[in-house]
Design an enzyme around this catalytic site. Structure first.
Site: not given
Length: 328
Positions: A27, A52, A83, A107, A133
């Site tokens: 996403q 990332s 989480e 969300h 995504g």
């Protein structure tokens, strides 16, 4: 529910504004790239020098550590797994979130269950694309967008809805259509859909169907094709034109057999169990169980994943897919 399109949203709401996208998974990457291509000033917030971090830099985006990305940002997008959101928020976002900023989610889990309690001096919104995504990015680059939901939980500046719609436009979603709902409605329906139908119900139905055919003496390869391989064909038809199109396209034999037998598979007891699943989502039982599973190191989840890999259905599927791989 009102439907919003391009004319209802204005990317100008981001003129001179800084947007921080926290997280660069499916996403985070899709949304950050689409926002960047839409002219929004985006900084990706991730852990320094991780995969990332390097990927975002390779993609040509500005990258910063979580705290630095949040500092001075006018909009902060929490595009991290449910989480870990509370911990990242507590350590990096809460101390650096400026007054009047917008805190955004894809969300409603953390807000609905009060795992994150934002300060009263910020906007709290959601823009939830209804697609994975990777698909969001593909559809955007094709010149369109996936549908999305927007929600306003807290509107301090008077611009919360405009920001949510602007994000939807930046993702291309207003080309398709955007509905407005609430955090609670999005959270409960999303979790229910995943558990009872899309991820839970569907996989169990396929698994039981496969077992029934194999136990009846039929080759596992045949069972795989009938209960799993062809599932996508049917779902695509339903997605395109509802049950009506699907029944029109399949044979009369399939239509009659399906309509006269389906309630013997999905029974009133199944529906009662669905209602119990929904109740556990609404009263927080599932949230508590999931939070405990995360705290325990996902021991049960990893065991279930490993068990799933060993299913005859999965072994057969891997073998069949290997046979049909395209050879370059």
């Amino acid at each position: 529910m009102q439907l919003y399109h391009d004319k209802d949203a204005d990317l100008g709401i981001f003129d001179g504004k800084k947007v921080a996208v926290l997280g660069y998974g499916a996403q985070g990457r899709a949304q950050a790239l689409c926002f960047h291509d839409s002219g929004i000033d985006v900084t990706v917030g991730v852990r320094r020098n991780g995969k990332s971090w390097e990927k975002a830099k390779e993609d040509g985006l500005k990258v910063a550590e979580f705290a630095d990305a949040v500092k001075g940002a006018d909009v902060v997008l929490m595009l991290l797994p449910d989480e870990i959101q509370p911990d990242i928020y507590k350590e990096y976002v809460e101390p650096n979130l400026k007054k009047g900023a917008a805190l955004e989610f894809a969300h409603g889990f953390a807000i609905t269950y009060k795992l994150i309690v934002p300060p009263k001096d910020v906007d709290v919104i959601m823009m939830a694309p209804k697609a994975p995504g990777d698909m969001e990015r593909i559809v955007f680059t094709e010149g369109f967008g996936v549908p999305a939901l927007i929600c306003v939980y807290q509107d301090v500046t008077g611009n919360a809805k405009k920001i949510a719609l602007g994000l939807a436009k930046g993702l291309g979603s207003t080309r398709a259509g955007v509905f407005e709902t609430t955090f609670d409605n999005e959270t409960y329906t999303d979790l229910f859909g995943e558990q009872a139908v899309l991820c839970g119900g569907q996989t169990e139905l396929i698994k039981r169907g496969f077992e029934t055919l194999v136990e009846g003496g039929y080759p596992p390869e045949m069972a795989y094709f009938e209960v799993l391989h062809e599932t996508k064909l049917i779902v695509d038809l339903i997605n395109k034109g509802g049950f009506e199109l699907m029944w029109h396209v399949v044979s009369n034999t399939a239509e009659y057999g399906g309509l006269t037998r389906r309630e013997r598979v999905i029974t009133e007891e199944s529906k009662r169990n669905m209602k119990q699943i929904l109740k556990e989502i609404e009263d927080g039982t599932f949230k508590t169980q999931w939070r405990q599973e995360w705290a325990d190191g996902l021991v049960n989840l990893k065991a279930m994943e490993e068990k799933e890999k060993q299913l005859q259905l999965e072994v057969t599927g891997r073998e069949i897919r290997r046979l049909f791989e395209r050879k370059n």
